[in-house]
Design a protein around this motif. Structure first.
Motif, PDB file in Angstrom:
ATOM      1  N   PRO A  12       0.907  -1.044  -0.191  1.00 42.98           N
ATOM      2  CA  PRO A  12      -0.071  -0.002   0.058  1.00 42.98           C
ATOM      3  C   PRO A  12       0.821   1.245   0.293  1.00 42.98           C
ATOM      4  O   PRO A  12       1.925   1.203   0.432  1.00 42.98           O
ATOM      5  N   PRO A  13       0.226   2.278  -0.536  1.00 34.47           N
ATOM      6  CA  PRO A  13       1.068   3.562  -0.532  1.00 34.47           C
ATOM      7  C   PRO A  13       1.404   4.007   0.805  1.00 34.47           C
ATOM      8  O   PRO A  13       0.831   3.685   1.913  1.00 34.47           O
ATOM      9  N   LEU A  18       0.729   4.308   7.020  1.00 34.03           N
ATOM     10  CA  LEU A  18       0.787   4.950   8.201  1.00 34.03           C
ATOM     11  C   LEU A  18      -0.350   5.028   8.881  1.00 34.03           C
ATOM     12  O   LEU A  18      -0.501   5.025  10.016  1.00 34.03           O
ATOM     13  N   VAL A  19      -1.441   5.318   8.058  1.00 36.80           N
ATOM     14  CA  VAL A  19      -2.688   5.667   8.605  1.00 36.80           C
ATOM     15  C   VAL A  19      -3.246   4.303   9.253  1.00 36.80           C
ATOM     16  O   VAL A  19      -3.716   4.255  10.337  1.00 36.80           O
ATOM     17  N   ALA A  20      -2.953   3.034   8.446  1.00 33.63           N
ATOM     18  CA  ALA A  20      -3.458   1.742   9.024  1.00 33.63           C
ATOM     19  C   ALA A  20      -2.730   1.587  10.141  1.00 33.63           C
ATOM     20  O   ALA A  20      -3.404   0.805  10.982  1.00 33.63           O
ATOM     21  N   ALA A  21      -1.455   1.624  10.325  1.00 33.76           N
ATOM     22  CA  ALA A  21      -0.644   1.302  11.632  1.00 33.76           C
ATOM     23  C   ALA A  21      -1.229   2.144  12.620  1.00 33.76           C
ATOM     24  O   ALA A  21      -1.167   1.721  13.779  1.00 33.76           O
ATOM     25  N   GLY A  44       6.908   0.302   9.516  1.00 33.70           N
ATOM     26  CA  GLY A  44       8.278   0.062   8.858  1.00 33.70           C
ATOM     27  C   GLY A  44       8.925   1.500   8.111  1.00 33.70           C
ATOM     28  O   GLY A  44       9.620   0.947   7.158  1.00 33.70           O
ATOM     29  N   VAL A  45       8.583   2.392   8.781  1.00 35.40           N
ATOM     30  CA  VAL A  45       9.475   3.476   8.039  1.00 35.40           C
ATOM     31  C   VAL A  45       9.944   4.533   9.140  1.00 35.40           C
ATOM     32  O   VAL A  45       9.929   4.081  10.455  1.00 35.40           O
TER      33      VAL A  45
END
Length: 250
Positions: A12-13, A18-21, A44-45
């Motif tokens: 995913p983009p 980030l939103v999902a996490a 993971g970023v």
């Protein structure tokens, strides 16, 4: 082609990841207990990647409003000068509900989270005010030649926002199962009936000497007086809601 050579599923983009996490952690740990470091670790970023997309942790809760506000502004700017202005702002408000309805699971999850966190409720109110301001600016341009143009524009914008938010909360309380379009059409119908073409108030006193109601007919009980006390910086949609409550129209 053999299965061994099949391409791996696309990631995913980063913004969506980030939103999902973030929401996974908000649900598991709570909003206050989740840090930006926790979010980027799960996604993971690095931290720099997070702040490239979101100025703060609050912004990750409302990732779609900037785009929706831009779409609304463009929609209003593209309006034909001959179109009925109240209908146009009601249609603009429908863009916001459509944004929520495109992802019911996320929208309901955000609604529940926002109810629990006072800071997010305050942030959401600031977002609502930006929508209201966009509607009011369009209407001020359309009513620029009227003596009451600014007042009319601001009150209609506040009424549109109040009607839209009533429909949105009703849909969210149904966990996104009710018909979003039907709900918002019903709510915005009140605004169009009250302020749209053919529903304008008389310019002077109503027949019989009774004072004219703002954008409506004569006051039903001219001897009644309602005094509303509000903060100077209160958004207009909140003032309209208080007026409706005073008249028993909630």
């Amino acid at each position: 082609m053999s299965s061994s050579s099949a391409a791996p599923p696309a990631k995913p983009p980063m913004r969506d990841a980030l939103v999902a996490a973030a929401f996974r952690l908000f649900v598991e740990r709570g909003y206050e207990q989740t840090t930006v470091d926790d979010i980027v670790a799960l996604a993971g970023v690095g931290r720099r990647s997070f702040f490239r997309y979101f100025p703060s942790k609050e912004d990750v809760v409302f990732p779609d409003h900037e785009g929706c506000l831009a779409d609304m502004t463009a929609f209003l700017a593209a309006a034909d000068p001959q179109c009925e202005p109240v209908r146009r702002v009601c249609d603009a408000a429908r863009l916001v509900l459509r944004m929520y309805a495109e992802n019911p699971t996320f929208s309901v999850q955000r609604y529940r989270l926002t109810k629990q966190v006072p800071g997010l409720r305050a942030y959401e109110l600031s977002v609502v005010w930006r929508y209201e301001r966009a509607l009011a600016e369009y209407l001020r341009g359309r009513y620029a030649g009227r003596p009451d143009g600014t007042l009319r524009a601001d009150v209609i914008a506040a009424a549109v926002v109040a009607a839209h938010n009533n429909a949105l909360r009703s849909w969210l309380r149904s966990d996104g199962r009710s018909d979003a379009d039907e709900t918002v059409d019903h709510a915005l119908g009140y605004v169009q009936d009250a302020f749209g073409t053919g529903a304008a108030a008389p310019a002077g006193p109503a027949p019989g000497g009774a004072p004219a109601a703002l954008f409506g007919g004569p006051v039903e009980h001219p001897d009644d007086v309602v005094v509303l006390v509000s903060r100077r910086d209160a958004p207009l949609w909140r003032v309209v809601q208080e007026i409706e409550t005073a008249f028993g129209r909630t």
